[in-house]
Write an enzyme that holds these catalytic residues in place. Structure first.
Site, PDB file in Angstrom:
ATOM      1  N   LYS A 138      -2.809  16.082   5.664  1.00  7.83           N
ATOM      2  CA  LYS A 138      -1.577  15.240   5.340  1.00  7.83           C
ATOM      3  C   LYS A 138      -1.542  15.908   3.493  1.00  7.83           C
ATOM      4  CE  LYS A 138       0.526  11.580   4.989  1.00  7.83           C
ATOM      5  NZ  LYS A 138       0.977  10.595   6.008  1.00  7.83           N
TER       6      LYS A 138
HETATM    7  P1  NAD Z   1       8.886   4.512   2.340  1.00  8.74           P
HETATM    8  O1  NAD Z   1       8.872   5.004   0.601  1.00  8.74           O
HETATM    9  O2  NAD Z   1      10.375   4.806   2.931  1.00  8.74           O
HETATM   10  O3  NAD Z   1       8.680   2.891   2.393  1.00  8.74           O
HETATM   11  C1  NAD Z   1       7.738   2.038   0.978  1.00  8.74           C
HETATM   12  C2  NAD Z   1       8.260   0.573   0.756  1.00  8.74           C
HETATM   13  O4  NAD Z   1       6.794   0.561   0.301  1.00  8.74           O
HETATM   14  C3  NAD Z   1       9.396   0.693  -0.006  1.00  8.74           C
HETATM   15  O5  NAD Z   1      10.091  -0.476   0.677  1.00  8.74           O
HETATM   16  C4  NAD Z   1       8.444   0.625  -1.729  1.00  8.74           C
HETATM   17  O6  NAD Z   1       9.321  -0.596  -2.153  1.00  8.74           O
HETATM   18  C5  NAD Z   1       7.115  -0.424  -0.822  1.00  8.74           C
HETATM   19  N1  NAD Z   1       6.077  -0.744  -1.694  1.00  8.74           N
HETATM   20  C6  NAD Z   1       5.925   0.545  -2.178  1.00  8.74           C
HETATM   21  N2  NAD Z   1       5.120  -0.044  -3.225  1.00  8.74           N
HETATM   22  C7  NAD Z   1       5.308  -1.241  -3.058  1.00  8.74           C
HETATM   23  C8  NAD Z   1       3.865  -2.394  -3.286  1.00  8.74           C
HETATM   24  N3  NAD Z   1       2.882  -2.252  -4.630  1.00  8.74           N
HETATM   25  N4  NAD Z   1       4.346  -3.860  -3.265  1.00  8.74           N
HETATM   26  C9  NAD Z   1       5.243  -3.873  -1.974  1.00  8.74           C
HETATM   27  N5  NAD Z   1       5.283  -2.971  -1.283  1.00  8.74           N
HETATM   28  C10 NAD Z   1       6.024  -1.868  -1.831  1.00  8.74           C
HETATM   29  O7  NAD Z   1       7.287   4.643   2.612  1.00  8.74           O
HETATM   30  P2  NAD Z   1       7.274   4.954   4.271  1.00  8.74           P
HETATM   31  O8  NAD Z   1       7.985   5.695   5.226  1.00  8.74           O
HETATM   32  O9  NAD Z   1       7.798   3.764   4.890  1.00  8.74           O
HETATM   33  O10 NAD Z   1       5.669   4.499   4.357  1.00  8.74           O
HETATM   34  C11 NAD Z   1       4.955   3.085   4.223  1.00  8.74           C
HETATM   35  C12 NAD Z   1       3.224   2.980   5.206  1.00  8.74           C
HETATM   36  O11 NAD Z   1       3.272   3.951   6.442  1.00  8.74           O
HETATM   37  C13 NAD Z   1       2.921   4.126   4.547  1.00  8.74           C
HETATM   38  O12 NAD Z   1       1.563   4.231   4.195  1.00  8.74           O
HETATM   39  C14 NAD Z   1       2.800   5.541   5.365  1.00  8.74           C
HETATM   40  O13 NAD Z   1       1.782   6.673   5.103  1.00  8.74           O
HETATM   41  C15 NAD Z   1       3.187   5.078   6.135  1.00  8.74           C
HETATM   42  N6  NAD Z   1       3.585   5.619   7.457  1.00  8.74           N
HETATM   43  C16 NAD Z   1       4.158   5.707   7.425  1.00  8.74           C
HETATM   44  C17 NAD Z   1       5.358   7.007   8.590  1.00  8.74           C
HETATM   45  C18 NAD Z   1       6.734   7.058   8.965  1.00  8.74           C
HETATM   46  O14 NAD Z   1       6.946   8.134   9.722  1.00  8.74           O
HETATM   47  N7  NAD Z   1       7.216   7.343   7.537  1.00  8.74           N
HETATM   48  C19 NAD Z   1       4.454   6.243  10.290  1.00  8.74           C
HETATM   49  C20 NAD Z   1       2.821   6.061   9.869  1.00  8.74           C
HETATM   50  C21 NAD Z   1       2.885   5.554   8.909  1.00  8.74           C
END
Ligand code: NAD
Length: 427
Positions: free
Chosen positions: A115
């Site tokens: 990561k």
């Molecule tokens: P992103 O940046 O696209 O979206 C993050 C979202 O979370 C946004 O809508 C933001 O407003 C919201 N957010 C942030 N802080 C917040 C809070 N305190 N309360 C409520 N909402 C909040 O990110 P993403 O890619 O969707 O990733 C989200 C999670 O999923 C992370 O933990 C990431 O590690 C995990 N993840 C992502 C992927 C991927 O393919 N993108 C794969 C596996 C896991």
């Protein structure tokens, strides 16, 4: 760049990484594996910290701190996203890298875990500044990366565009185009069809399997989703597609409520043009107090934002029957027993959100073949990989009478150990 080094146990900081260590220890205690070998697979093999000077639009220079942690390369090259967020620390990146090792093992794809992250506030940086920051990070750490070494992907606040800059910078240094050095690229640059929605689709496949296991019906179920980025928006969209009524959605700016179900497609369109790309102000729902989002009376709660959202301080207030961990690490180890006592079925992150890395694997395979699959083929393969993983984990859970997180860790640790034993230890 600081020297890459092996971390000793006593140098490991506490908090999120400590949470993964606890999850690992609890599962490892149920397996018959020698203590020395557990040390080897438990801790990150390499952690790198780099200082990144970036020329800002006004001509000044600003320093940023970047990280890349390779937790394990036992089962294949390191694999894991790149996060841009003000709260990025070595501790967090180590935790996220560890989860990647176990996640790739749960879905049985030939990757280790890694990561990366940069401590920055992307909302305060221009597109040009973000591009220069991404390119500097790539160039500075270039020796770590490569299709056979370590393959980044998007994570919080990084996107297809970030991956395009990363791929271009790496390729410029290599003197030829290397598409398979990153996944989650735009499709016209060697990305895979189906990657953008893969994580959310995978979340919903596991929810569907959980509903069937629990004898619940999707069309009678309600859901709340925390986070409306890549993972949260697609999770909400596909929950709605299988008939679930998504009544509550929140992002970092606020939350929404509609007792008849929020029109997720319309909300996605609204967010694409709204201020800060936020859900706030969406006319198809009423505002809801964000502080209560996790505690609403729904069947399915999908935390899809950041880690450490459900802790021993608030687990008692959760009313959902199923928690689908779209985010990495949203539930702490101290919260798990409280949720278990309340009979809440937790689909752990290393299973629930593994659809993203599964299609990243498909993207890497397609790039290396130079032959690309149809969206239907990607979706069908994702469906197979996620249902098989869910059932593998469920079987371990039922056989050992443990909850799904414990089972997922047990399965993953055993798979890493099996490969390690066959490879042998070069000592
Ligand atoms: P992103 O940046 O696209 O979206 C993050 C979202 O979370 C946004 O809508 C933001 O407003 C919201 N957010 C942030 N802080 C917040 C809070 N305190 N309360 C409520 N909402 C909040 O990110 P993403 O890619 O969707 O990733 C989200 C999670 O999923 C992370 O933990 C990431 O590690 C995990 N993840 C992502 C992927 C991927 O393919 N993108 C794969 C596996 C896991």
């Amino acid at each position: 760049m600081t020297e890459a080094k092996n971390l000793k146990s006593d140098e490991i900081p506490v908090s999120t990484f400590q949470n993964v260590m606890k999850q690992f220890d609890q599962a490892a205690a149920k397996l018959n594996i020698s203590g020395d070998l557990l040390e080897f697979i438990k801790y990150p093999r390499r952690a790198t910290i780099v200082k990144l000077p970036v020329r800002m639009d006004d001509g000044s220079f600003q320093m940023f701190t970047g990280y890349r942690v390779q937790h394990s390369i036992v089962r294949g090259p390191g694999k894991g996203g790149l996060r841009f967020h003000p709260d990025v620390t070595l501790d967090e990146v180590q935790a996220l890298a560890s989860w990647m090792t176990w996640k790739c093992a749960v879905v049985n794809i030939p990757f280790g875990g890694a990561k990366g992250g940069i401590a920055c506030d992307p909302s305060k940086l221009s597109v040009g500044e973000l591009e220069r920051l991404t390119r500097r990070y790539t160039a500075d750490l270039i020796d770590l990366f490569g299709p056979e070494k370590d393959i980044p992907a998007p994570d919080v606040n990084t996107s297809e565009q970030t991956m395009a800059w990363f791929m271009d910078t790496f390729s410029m240094h290599e003197r030829h185009t290397v598409t398979s050095v990153v996944t989650g690229k735009p499709v016209i640059l060697g990305g895979s069809l189906g990657r953008r929605e893969a994580t959310g689709m995978g979340v919903v496949i596991t929810v569907r399997e959980a509903l069937a296991h629990l004898g619940m019906c999707a069309s009678n179920a309600t859901a709340a989703v925390q986070g409306f980025g890549n993972v949260g928006s697609v999770t909400a969209q596909y929950l709605q597609k299988i008939g679930v009524k998504v009544t509550h959605i929140g992002d970092v700016f606020g939350a929404l409520y509609n007792p008849d179900g929020i029109d997720v497609e319309a909300l996605i369109k609204y967010v694409a043009t709204s201020k800060n790309r936020s859900i706030v102000g969406f006319p198809g729902a009423q505002p809801f107090d964000i502080k209560n989002l996790l505690y609403v009376d729904v069947d399915i709660l999908a935390p899809a934002a950041l880690e450490n959202q459900i802790t021993d301080a608030n687990a008692d207030k959760i009313r959902a029957k199923i928690i689908a961990e779209g985010a990495n690490g949203p539930v702490t180890p101290e919260a798990d027993p409280i949720l278990e006592k309340k009979n809440i079925f937790v689909i752990p992150d290393i299973l629930c959100n593994a659809g993203g890395v599964s299609v990243s694997y498909f993207e890497w395979v397609q790039d290396r073949m130079g032959f690309f699959w149809s969206e239907e083929e990607v979706h069908a393969r994702l469906e197979r990989i996620m249902t098989r993983a869910f059932n593998d984990v469920l079987q371990v859970a039922l056989e050992n009478k443990v909850h799904l997180r414990m089972a997922a860790f047990m399965l993953a640790i055993q798979r890493v150990v099996d490969v390690m034993m066959l490879r042998g230890i070069y000592a």
